[in-house]
Design an enzyme around this catalytic site. Structure first.
Site, PDB file in Angstrom:
ATOM      1  N   HIS A 153      55.485 -39.222  37.893  1.00 12.83           N
ATOM      2  CA  HIS A 153      56.118 -40.356  37.224  1.00 12.83           C
ATOM      3  C   HIS A 153      57.353 -40.793  38.008  1.00 12.83           C
ATOM      4  O   HIS A 153      58.031 -39.978  38.639  1.00 12.83           O
ATOM      5  CB  HIS A 153      56.552 -39.983  35.794  1.00 12.83           C
ATOM      6  CG  HIS A 153      55.408 -39.840  34.841  1.00 12.83           C
ATOM      7  ND1 HIS A 153      54.561 -40.872  34.544  1.00 12.83           N
ATOM      8  CD2 HIS A 153      54.977 -38.775  34.109  1.00 12.83           C
ATOM      9  CE1 HIS A 153      53.654 -40.460  33.671  1.00 12.83           C
ATOM     10  NE2 HIS A 153      53.878 -39.192  33.401  1.00 12.83           N
ATOM     11  N   LYS A 166      47.881 -37.551  46.843  1.00 12.22           N
ATOM     12  CA  LYS A 166      48.140 -38.975  47.025  1.00 12.22           C
ATOM     13  C   LYS A 166      48.778 -39.499  45.748  1.00 12.22           C
ATOM     14  O   LYS A 166      48.300 -39.234  44.647  1.00 12.22           O
ATOM     15  CB  LYS A 166      46.835 -39.708  47.322  1.00 12.22           C
ATOM     16  CG  LYS A 166      47.026 -41.169  47.674  1.00 12.22           C
ATOM     17  CD  LYS A 166      45.707 -41.806  48.064  1.00 12.22           C
ATOM     18  CE  LYS A 166      45.902 -43.271  48.439  1.00 12.22           C
ATOM     19  NZ  LYS A 166      44.629 -43.912  48.838  1.00 12.22           N
TER      20      LYS A 166
END
Length: 286
Positions: A236, A149
């Site tokens: 990121h 997730k």
């Protein structure tokens, strides 16, 4: 103090003192006094509480039934900001020469689920809640991948490296969660920080769980790995026009580099990385 679970007690939240008050009585002076008292012991939580309080006051000011009772600036004065202070960036991370002692003490943790969880955090650079929420349905031992997730993309695929795969294969399958717990209400581990702090104290280290994520990024700098590779593994957001619009890396490409990262970290720790023939899962005949 309220009791969350047997044997564990916590203090009331920072905003508990303000909860019984009428909205019309919540003035800047009251908030300043509250912030001054709470910031002595838990400034970081006070800063978070202030952000939540500001959002609530803005919402109340926009509501037709509450706008005449609410002062949206009650939590935004200069004195309150100075009292709460600014958050200081944390710089805790594992250095190369500290890897051996960190692994030694973490692998001694009696709970194998927590020990595996902590090692997975370091070797994947994942956020703590991403790894804690991993389900067995998200793990593919055949194609050696994990579906995490992700707070940026919703979900992201990351490689399952040989050492991580070997650890996961050895964990008990008590419920749907990979890092399961027999005591937590959720069914998965909730507070591994205690065991980690104890292990770090024994090793003479100071390191938070987020410091493990920071360690992964920092240790990748020792290797000739493109920055976008480690960033994508960690989840990121892509930086720059090229990363955002043109670069698409399949799982196999990420795996080439991720296996190299894991192998180097384990080498520094004095641990042998399992070979492909030792890792669980199926392999195509060549």
């Amino acid at each position: 103090a309220r009791q969350r679970r047997p044997g564990v007690k916590t203090k009331p939240g920072p905003l508990a003192e303000l909860m019984p008050m009428r909205l019309a009585d919540l003035t800047a002076e009251i908030v300043e006094q509250w912030a001054s008292k709470e910031a002595r012991e838990r400034p970081a939580r006070v800063r978070l509480a202030l952000r939540l309080l500001k959002a609530f006051l803005r919402w109340a000011a926009a509501d037709a039934a509450l706008k005449d009772l609410s002062d949206p600036s009650a939590a935004s004065t200069k004195k309150i900001r100075e009292t709460a202070g600014r958050a200081k960036p944390k710089n805790d991370y594992l250095q190369r020469e500290q890897l051996a002692t960190w692994f030694e003490h973490v692998r001694r943790i009696q709970n194998p689920v927590i020990a595996a969880y902590l090692q997975c955090l370091l070797l994947t650079g994942a956020r703590r809640e991403e790894m804690a929420g991993l389900k067995w349905d998200d793990v593919n031992f055949r194609w050696m991948g994990m579906n995490l997730k992700d707070k940026i993309e919703g979900r992201r695929q990351v490689p399952m490296t040989p050492y991580v795969a070997a650890m996961l294969a050895g964990l008990p399958r008590r419920n749907e969660w990979v890092f399961s717990s027999t005591t937590s209400e959720s069914g998965h581990i909730e507070e591994p920080s205690i065991a980690h702090r104890d292990a770090c104290a024994a090793a003479g280290l100071e390191l938070t769980l987020h410091g493990l994520r920071r360690s992964f990024a920092s240790l990748c700098e020792w290797l000739d790995i493109p920055g976008g590779i480690s960033a994508q593994i960690q989840g990121h957001a892509p930086q720059g026009v090229r990363e955002q619009n043109y670069i698409r890396r399949p799982l196999d490409l990420l795996r080439v580099h991720h296996n190299k990262i894991e192998g180097w970290i384990l080498e520094q720790a004095g641990i042998e990385q399992p070979g492909e023939e030792q890792a669980p899962g199926l392999r195509l005949a060549r």
